[in-house]
Design an enzyme around this catalytic site. Structure first.
Site, short mmCIF file in Angstrom:
data_model
loop_
_atom_site.label_atom_id
_atom_site.label_comp_id
_atom_site.label_asym_id
_atom_site.label_seq_id
_atom_site.Cartn_x
_atom_site.Cartn_y
_atom_site.Cartn_z
N ASP A 8 30.86 5.43 3.38
CA ASP A 8 31.15 4.39 4.73
C ASP A 8 33.28 5.10 4.07
OD1 ASP A 8 32.95 2.91 2.25
OD2 ASP A 8 32.37 1.57 3.33
N HIS A 9 34.27 4.65 5.17
CA HIS A 9 35.85 4.96 4.59
C HIS A 9 36.17 5.32 3.16
CE1 HIS A 9 35.53 0.95 6.18
NE2 HIS A 9 36.86 0.55 4.96
N CYS A 66 30.74 3.17 -1.86
CA CYS A 66 31.29 2.66 -0.28
C CYS A 66 33.21 2.89 -1.51
CB CYS A 66 31.21 1.31 0.09
SG CYS A 66 30.29 0.33 -1.16
N GLY A 71 29.05 -2.99 -1.58
CA GLY A 71 28.23 -2.94 -0.33
C GLY A 71 27.00 -2.23 -0.33
N HIS A 99 14.75 3.90 -17.46
CA HIS A 99 14.14 2.10 -17.59
C HIS A 99 13.52 2.44 -16.17
CE1 HIS A 99 15.30 0.53 -21.24
NE2 HIS A 99 15.77 2.58 -21.41
N HIS A 135 8.18 0.03 -19.33
CA HIS A 135 8.89 0.10 -18.46
C HIS A 135 8.14 0.09 -17.07
CE1 HIS A 135 11.80 0.49 -20.65
NE2 HIS A 135 11.72 1.68 -21.00
C1 RB5 Z 1 35.35 -1.21 2.77
O1 RB5 Z 1 36.75 -1.89 2.92
C2 RB5 Z 1 34.88 -1.92 1.44
O2 RB5 Z 1 34.52 -3.23 1.90
C3 RB5 Z 1 33.75 -1.13 1.47
O3 RB5 Z 1 33.73 0.22 1.07
C4 RB5 Z 1 33.07 -1.99 -0.35
O4 RB5 Z 1 33.70 -1.46 -0.98
C5 RB5 Z 1 32.07 -3.05 0.16
O5 RB5 Z 1 31.49 -3.51 -0.28
#
Ligand code: RB5
Length: 153
Positions: A8-9, A66, A71, A99, A135
């Protein structure tokens, strides 16, 4: 070796560094599913894209980035057949391949520096599963939980 990568960004800048590192230092092919600029996006969309490629065997392994990696790892582990590890140290990078036979790696751009992230990625991509029976038995138990749970839904 084909590696699917997405961010993501919050992970965009690190994704660009890791992509370059995989191509130049390991010589592997990289499929970049985005995002392709630092505008705000939703991490589950990119977790889904990368994991679908791994499950479909279009990619051998996947990398998700991210801000925290949290996330992405939560989203990735919702998909049947995905074993995703959130890793921010070199010991765990090796151990989770040996593992857990993890097929997706999650990283947090806001948590670690680019130097450590590149070392983690190189270790994770080049360490084989140990193939040890104990494992594999544990991984099979994890898969069994996944299957039981999907039948209950
Ligand atoms: C984005 O602001 C942030 O929430 C995302 O990149 C991530 O860290 C989510 O788990």
């Amino acid at each position: 070796m084909k590696i699917a990568i997405g961010s993501d960004h919050g992970g965009y800048k690190l994704k660009e560094v890791i992509k370059q590192c995989i191509q130049t230092e390991l010589g592997y092919d990289v499929m970049d599913v985005g995002c392709h600029c630092p505008d705000s996006v939703d991490y589950p969309d990119y977790a889904n894209e990368v994991c679908e490629k791994v499950v479909a065997k279009e990619a051998d392994q996947g990398i998700l980035i991210c801000g925290t990696g949290i996330g992405m790892s939560i989203a990735a582990n919702k998909m049947k057949g995905i074993r995703c590890a959130l890793v921010h140290d070199m010991f765990s990078a090796k151990a989770t391949r040996e593992h857990n036979n993890t097929n997706v790696l999650a990283l947090g751009e806001r948590v670690i520096g680019t130097g450590l992230a590149q070392e983690i990625v190189k270790i994770w991509l080049t360490t084989p599963f140990s193939e040890q029976e104990r494992h594999q038995k544990r991984i099979d138990k994890v898969t069994s939980i996944e299957e039981q749970h999907s039948l209950q839904r």
